[in-house]
Design an enzyme around this catalytic site. Structure first.
Site, PDB file in Angstrom:
ATOM      1  N   LEU A  33       0.816  -1.219   0.000  1.00 20.05           N
ATOM      2  CA  LEU A  33       0.000   0.000   0.000  1.00 20.05           C
ATOM      3  C   LEU A  33       0.845   1.262   0.000  1.00 20.05           C
ATOM      4  O   LEU A  33       1.907   1.316   0.617  1.00 20.05           O
ATOM      5  CB  LEU A  33      -0.920  -0.015   1.229  1.00 20.05           C
ATOM      6  CG  LEU A  33      -1.853  -1.236   1.294  1.00 20.05           C
ATOM      7  CD1 LEU A  33      -2.639  -1.227   2.598  1.00 20.05           C
ATOM      8  CD2 LEU A  33      -2.784  -1.288   0.095  1.00 20.05           C
ATOM      9  N   GLY A  36      -1.659   6.440  -2.562  1.00 19.20           N
ATOM     10  CA  GLY A  36      -2.781   6.338  -3.503  1.00 19.20           C
ATOM     11  C   GLY A  36      -3.881   5.452  -2.919  1.00 19.20           C
ATOM     12  O   GLY A  36      -5.060   5.824  -2.901  1.00 19.20           O
ATOM     13  N   HIS A  37      -3.478   4.280  -2.408  1.00 21.87           N
ATOM     14  CA  HIS A  37      -4.452   3.386  -1.765  1.00 21.87           C
ATOM     15  C   HIS A  37      -5.069   4.069  -0.536  1.00 21.87           C
ATOM     16  O   HIS A  37      -6.275   3.969  -0.298  1.00 21.87           O
ATOM     17  CB  HIS A  37      -3.774   2.089  -1.299  1.00 21.87           C
ATOM     18  CG  HIS A  37      -3.136   1.275  -2.383  1.00 21.87           C
ATOM     19  ND1 HIS A  37      -1.771   1.102  -2.485  1.00 21.87           N
ATOM     20  CD2 HIS A  37      -3.675   0.570  -3.416  1.00 21.87           C
ATOM     21  CE1 HIS A  37      -1.492   0.319  -3.520  1.00 21.87           C
ATOM     22  NE2 HIS A  37      -2.627  -0.014  -4.107  1.00 21.87           N
ATOM     23  N   GLN A 153      -9.562   0.420 -16.190  1.00 20.33           N
ATOM     24  CA  GLN A 153     -10.132  -0.498 -15.201  1.00 20.33           C
ATOM     25  C   GLN A 153     -11.360   0.126 -14.533  1.00 20.33           C
ATOM     26  O   GLN A 153     -12.401  -0.528 -14.368  1.00 20.33           O
ATOM     27  CB  GLN A 153      -9.061  -0.816 -14.152  1.00 20.33           C
ATOM     28  CG  GLN A 153      -9.573  -1.533 -12.922  1.00 20.33           C
ATOM     29  CD  GLN A 153      -8.451  -1.900 -11.983  1.00 20.33           C
ATOM     30  OE1 GLN A 153      -7.730  -2.852 -12.222  1.00 20.33           O
ATOM     31  NE2 GLN A 153      -8.284  -1.146 -10.905  1.00 20.33           N
ATOM     32  N   SER A 186       2.558   0.605  -6.896  1.00 21.27           N
ATOM     33  CA  SER A 186       3.351  -0.429  -6.214  1.00 21.27           C
ATOM     34  C   SER A 186       4.502  -0.857  -7.114  1.00 21.27           C
ATOM     35  O   SER A 186       5.576  -1.237  -6.645  1.00 21.27           O
ATOM     36  CB  SER A 186       2.479  -1.638  -5.889  1.00 21.27           C
ATOM     37  OG  SER A 186       1.319  -1.222  -5.205  1.00 21.27           O
TER      38      SER A 186
HETATM   39  P1  AMP Z   1      -3.679  -2.022  -6.974  1.00 20.94           P
HETATM   40  O1  AMP Z   1      -3.233  -2.402  -5.603  1.00 20.94           O
HETATM   41  O2  AMP Z   1      -2.598  -1.540  -7.857  1.00 20.94           O
HETATM   42  O3  AMP Z   1      -4.587  -3.043  -7.617  1.00 20.94           O
HETATM   43  O4  AMP Z   1      -4.608  -0.758  -6.774  1.00 20.94           O
HETATM   44  C1  AMP Z   1      -5.735  -0.788  -5.915  1.00 20.94           C
HETATM   45  C2  AMP Z   1      -6.553   0.455  -6.131  1.00 20.94           C
HETATM   46  O5  AMP Z   1      -5.761   1.606  -5.849  1.00 20.94           O
HETATM   47  C3  AMP Z   1      -7.019   0.592  -7.578  1.00 20.94           C
HETATM   48  O6  AMP Z   1      -8.347   1.088  -7.594  1.00 20.94           O
HETATM   49  C4  AMP Z   1      -6.045   1.599  -8.151  1.00 20.94           C
HETATM   50  O7  AMP Z   1      -6.576   2.342  -9.223  1.00 20.94           O
HETATM   51  C5  AMP Z   1      -5.815   2.494  -6.943  1.00 20.94           C
HETATM   52  N1  AMP Z   1      -4.571   3.233  -7.080  1.00 20.94           N
HETATM   53  C6  AMP Z   1      -3.343   2.729  -7.401  1.00 20.94           C
HETATM   54  N2  AMP Z   1      -2.436   3.724  -7.503  1.00 20.94           N
HETATM   55  C7  AMP Z   1      -3.102   4.890  -7.248  1.00 20.94           C
HETATM   56  C8  AMP Z   1      -2.731   6.259  -7.205  1.00 20.94           C
HETATM   57  N3  AMP Z   1      -1.484   6.650  -7.455  1.00 20.94           N
HETATM   58  N4  AMP Z   1      -3.679   7.174  -6.909  1.00 20.94           N
HETATM   59  C9  AMP Z   1      -4.971   6.790  -6.671  1.00 20.94           C
HETATM   60  N5  AMP Z   1      -5.383   5.500  -6.683  1.00 20.94           N
HETATM   61  C10 AMP Z   1      -4.477   4.565  -6.972  1.00 20.94           C
END
Ligand code: AMP
Length: 284
Positions: A33, A36-37, A153, A186
């Protein structure tokens, strides 16, 4: 914060919420995490009585040869971050818990999954849609929060939720960036310091394109060429695509107007990074 791994425990939790008439916010993630998360969790916490975060590195959305086994993981650190943010429940199922073998059912979304990420990763969105559909069914009626960072997505999940009548409100949240513009991801963990410096060309080129659009150039091919040229100045960055689409349908367009979206993807060392912008807002 409750930490659980079983679908049955999720049911117990959400059933209790419903009995108490508590609203549920859901934040699906693959862990490792970052801010963003956390921004999605903070919004879910603000807007709901109870917030559930899921961490699951979903094998279905990785193709053979992709980074499933090397995808960064740190459950201990993730757990503390969720706890510190004020999450109520953290669900970290195993692949065996999520998928009883053999897996014979999948969710497929037409057309929106065939360009951009779908062209480069043909099985990816079916994997994403299948796991998100499962999480929506497990969580039941709720509000679910996704990042605009993964624009394609977000649109696909919004469409799926509507098409399949899930009782889920899907919300998109703005991309969180480092101070130099690079979108938090990540997968940035794969970058060497040199690659990390080069990677800012993605957001820089999207910002410059936005300025060009706002100055009156709305021909998609001209904007695409400008981004191509700027990315080509970084030898460590191998461009995969620049696409200009209608934001919700993801259909390619020739003329940029309100609601259009510009998306890029590039390979930088071991990382494949994506970014996107509303050209009338720019990188914020
Ligand atoms: P992931 O763990 O990459 O599957 O991401 C989980 C959620 O966090 C997804 O809805 C992503 O779009 C969101 N996410 C990932 N990176 C960011 C970011 N930099 N800013 C905002 N949301 C993000």
């Amino acid at each position: 914060m409750k930490l659980i791994t079983q679908i049955a425990e999720m049911h117990e939790f959400v059933d209790a919420c419903r009995t108490k008439k508590e609203t549920v916010g859901l934040v699906p993630t693959m862990g490792f995490l970052h801010q963003g998360h956390i921004s999605l969790m903070e919004r879910a916490i603000r807007e709901n009585d109870k917030t559930i975060v899921t961490i699951f590195v979903n094998p279905l959305q990785f193709a053979e040869g992709e980074d499933l086994s090397s995808y960064p993981r740190d459950l201990e650190q993730d757990t503390s971050q969720c706890e510190a943010t004020g999450v109520d429940l953290l669900f970290t199922p195993s692949p065996e818990e999520m998928y009883s073998q053999p897996i014979l059912t999948a969710v497929h979304i037409d057309s929106m999954t065939s360009n951009m990420e779908g062209a480069s990763r043909p099985t990816h969105f079916s994997g994403v849609a299948t796991v998100v559909a499962k999480l929506f069914n497990i969580a039941g009626p709720c509000s679910a929060y996704f990042g605009e960072k993964d624009w394609q997505q977000l649109q696909i999940i919004t469409k799926m939720a509507h098409d399949l009548s899930f009782r889920v409100n899907v919300y998109g949240c703005p991309t969180v960036r480092h101070s130099d513009g690079l979108a938090l991801s990540s997968r940035n963990a794969y970058l060497t310091p040199e690659e990390r410096t080069s990677a800012t060309v993605l957001s820089r080129s999207l910002q410059k394109a936005s300025e060009t659009v706002q100055a009156g150039e709305t021909t998609a091919s001209a904007i695409r060429a400008q981004i191509d040229d700027q990315i080509a100045t970084e030898p460590l960055v191998e461009l995969d695509y620049v696409e200009i689409v209608e934001g919700n349908t993801l259909n390619s367009i020739d003329q940029i107007s309100q609601g259009s979206r510009i998306l890029v993807a590039a390979k930088i060392g071991k990382a494949r990074l994506i970014d996107n912008v509303d050209p009338y807002c720019g990188i914020t």
